[in-house]
Enzyme design. Structure first.
Site, PDB file in Angstrom:
ATOM      1  N   SER A  42      36.951  52.405  34.671  1.00 23.24           N
ATOM      2  CA  SER A  42      36.161  52.528  35.892  1.00 23.24           C
ATOM      3  C   SER A  42      34.830  53.237  35.703  1.00 23.24           C
ATOM      4  O   SER A  42      33.933  53.058  36.514  1.00 23.24           O
ATOM      5  CB  SER A  42      36.980  53.230  36.969  1.00 23.24           C
ATOM      6  OG  SER A  42      37.445  54.479  36.510  1.00 23.24           O
TER       7      SER A  42
ATOM      8  N   LYS B 168      38.739  47.331  46.494  1.00 23.07           N
ATOM      9  CA  LYS B 168      37.514  47.026  45.753  1.00 23.07           C
ATOM     10  C   LYS B 168      37.106  45.581  46.030  1.00 23.07           C
ATOM     11  O   LYS B 168      36.635  45.313  47.121  1.00 23.07           O
ATOM     12  CB  LYS B 168      37.720  47.378  44.290  1.00 23.07           C
ATOM     13  CG  LYS B 168      37.740  48.910  44.217  1.00 23.07           C
ATOM     14  CD  LYS B 168      38.251  49.560  43.008  1.00 23.07           C
ATOM     15  CE  LYS B 168      38.186  51.073  43.239  1.00 23.07           C
ATOM     16  NZ  LYS B 168      39.212  51.815  42.557  1.00 23.07           N
TER      17      LYS B 168
ATOM     18  N   HIS C 106      39.584  47.185  38.941  1.00 24.11           N
ATOM     19  CA  HIS C 106      38.253  46.580  38.899  1.00 24.11           C
ATOM     20  C   HIS C 106      38.254  45.150  38.391  1.00 24.11           C
ATOM     21  O   HIS C 106      37.201  44.524  38.304  1.00 24.11           O
ATOM     22  CB  HIS C 106      37.313  47.448  38.052  1.00 24.11           C
ATOM     23  CG  HIS C 106      37.131  48.810  38.627  1.00 24.11           C
ATOM     24  ND1 HIS C 106      36.215  49.093  39.611  1.00 24.11           N
ATOM     25  CD2 HIS C 106      37.798  49.975  38.402  1.00 24.11           C
ATOM     26  CE1 HIS C 106      36.308  50.369  39.951  1.00 24.11           C
ATOM     27  NE2 HIS C 106      37.261  50.927  39.225  1.00 24.11           N
TER      28      HIS C 106
HETATM   29  C1  LIG Z   1      39.744  53.171  42.678  1.00 24.41           C
HETATM   30  C2  LIG Z   1      40.770  53.200  41.631  1.00 24.41           C
HETATM   31  C3  LIG Z   1      42.100  53.526  41.931  1.00 24.41           C
HETATM   32  C4  LIG Z   1      42.534  54.002  43.289  1.00 24.41           C
HETATM   33  O1  LIG Z   1      42.499  52.994  44.229  1.00 24.41           O
HETATM   34  P1  LIG Z   1      42.217  53.285  45.780  1.00 24.41           P
HETATM   35  O2  LIG Z   1      42.524  51.973  46.388  1.00 24.41           O
HETATM   36  O3  LIG Z   1      40.801  53.669  45.897  1.00 24.41           O
HETATM   37  O4  LIG Z   1      43.147  54.363  46.222  1.00 24.41           O
HETATM   38  C5  LIG Z   1      43.027  53.430  40.908  1.00 24.41           C
HETATM   39  N1  LIG Z   1      42.657  53.068  39.653  1.00 24.41           N
HETATM   40  C6  LIG Z   1      41.385  52.790  39.340  1.00 24.41           C
HETATM   41  C7  LIG Z   1      41.041  52.397  37.929  1.00 24.41           C
HETATM   42  C8  LIG Z   1      40.390  52.851  40.305  1.00 24.41           C
HETATM   43  O5  LIG Z   1      39.128  52.605  39.981  1.00 24.41           O
END
Ligand SMILES: *Cc1c(COP(=O)(O)O)cnc(C)c1O
Length: 412
Positions: free
Chosen positions: A185, A248, A213
């Site tokens: 990320s 996302k 992602h």
């Molecule tokens: C954003 C993210 C999460 C958490 O997800 P949310 O839906 O924001 O709670 C978990 N793992 C990764 C790699 C992320 O980027």
């Protein structure tokens, strides 16, 4: 009642905050509101933003908004209880089936948040007798999940499969879990999933992949990072627990896991953030069901975004040569421009902000010490002109900073 004396550690907090500030590590929130396209209002000022995980613009998509509205009429706005009691609506059940179909795995389980999914499923899989092997750049939610399980944690250097193999070979525990982001990320690079899977096969480990992602973004019809490397169905579910977030590319909120029938049934029985949390509201599941079909038909959006990624990388080449900064290798919308120094990264962010462009500076502890960076996130909402504007502003920003940093002329 007599006035209470403030606890000594509460008294120490202002000093701790002061230290964060001196190290340029104090974080502040801005009040934002979405504007058109890739624009956003930040503290009342309209800005061009490069920070959203809403890669395909689904969070504002009229069809999703309408589905949420209808979902609210159908299910109300809150679920009212755990999915084990009264929170599991028809909408949530349909979403789980649609998610499993979309990622081509036997079964899926839908959680209210991605963070809670990771923080909790790992403890349902392994315990104090077991071993976890975790990439050094894994997301905070995975790290917390590993700690909560009480399993022995072996951290391997980022993407270093040789070190992973050495650790797997020297740990005879019966149950081994390898945990990795599929797309990292903060760096934007992609894990070697076939390499990881081969090691898991060799050492009889389970592989958990966090595709926050990659879900909706990679592979045919956006089916995710596994599909992108041709892994699906029985072959993938034999040894993989797939995890995705719905906050996302899918544009809404929530997380899910997918895998074999019995693995998912086990997680349904044993994951504390599933059984002891209120279910995700059915109205969100309705929005997500529409979101999945938009993702499935989103090849045009993804192709447009891919073109912007190429445009940005090409446009930044002269800047890299001039500054020695590094643009980490990545073909994902996450483009990390590593500056190194915390204060300089903040300064560059500020220079861009003054030009109406919003790119977050990411500092330790979110990223390793000495790798402060601008984390540029592209989206399908960005036009050619938006990306050109960012490139021009970065070049201008570097000139401004170099003038600022020039040593004072020596006094006669
Ligand atoms: C954003 C993210 C999460 C958490 O997800 P949310 O839906 O924001 O709670 C978990 N793992 C990764 C790699 C992320 O980027």
């Amino acid at each position: 009642m007599t006035p209470l004396a403030t606890s000594s550690w509460l008294q120490a907090l202002p000093k701790g905050l002061q230290q964060l500030s001196e190290q340029h590590l104090l974080r502040t929130r801005r009040q934002v509101a979405p504007a058109q396209g890739a624009h956003i209002t930040v503290d009342g000022q309209r800005m061009l933003q490069f920070c959203s995980n809403d890669y395909l613009g689904l969070s504002q998509h009229p069809a999703l908004v309408e589905a949420a509205r209808q979902g609210a009429l159908e299910c109300g706005v809150g679920a009212g209880g755990s999915p084990m009691v009264n929170g599991h609506t028809a909408a949530n059940a349909e979403l789980e089936e649609a998610l499993a179909r979309y990622v081509q795995l036997p079964r899926a389980l839908y959680f209210y948040a991605g963070f809670a999914t990771n923080a909790s499923v790992i403890a349902a899989l392994v315990g104090a007798e077991d071993a976890i092997f975790s990439d050094a750049l894994n997301h905070a939610s995975l790290i917390d999940g590993c700690r909560l399980s009480r399993a022995r944690i072996h951290r391997y250097a980022h993407a270093d499969l040789r070190e992973l193999e050495r650790l797997l070979a020297s740990n005879p525990q019966q149950r081994k879990l390898v945990v990795s982001d599929a797309v990292f990320s903060m760096d934007g690079d992609v894990a070697d999933m076939t390499g990881l899977l081969a090691l898991c096969e060799q050492y009889d480990a389970l592989l958990m992949l966090d595709d926050a992602h990659g879900f909706g973004m990679r592979g045919p019809q956006g089916r995710g990072s596994l599909a992108a490397v041709g892994l699906s169905g029985a072959n993938a579910s034999a040894r993989i627990l797939y995890m995705g977030t719905l906050s996302k590319a899918a544009g809404v909120a929530g997380g899910f896991v997918a895998g074999s029938e019995s693995l998912i049934e086990w997680l349904l029985q044993r994951t504390r953030s599933y059984t002891f949390a209120t279910a995700a509201p059915g109205m969100l599941a309705r929005a997500l069901l529409v979101g999945l079909s938009v993702l499935e038909q989103g090849d045009g959006l993804r192709a447009h975004l891919q073109a912007q990624i190429v445009r940005l990388r090409q446009g930044l080449e002269p800047l890299l040569a001039a500054t020695g900064w590094q643009l980490l290798p990545s073909d994902t919308p996450i483009q990390a421009l590593v500056i190194g120094d915390n204060a300089q990264a903040l300064q560059l962010m500020e220079v861009l902000r003054q030009r109406g462009i919003w790119v977050p500076a990411i500092r330790p502890p979110t990223v390793p010490e000495g790798t402060a960076r601008l984390r540029i996130a592209l989206s399908a909402n960005h036009t050619d002109a938006d990306v050109a504007q960012l490139i021009a502003a970065l070049h201008a920003g570097v000139l401004a900073m170099q003038q600022d940093l020039r040593p004072e002329p020596a006094k006669p």
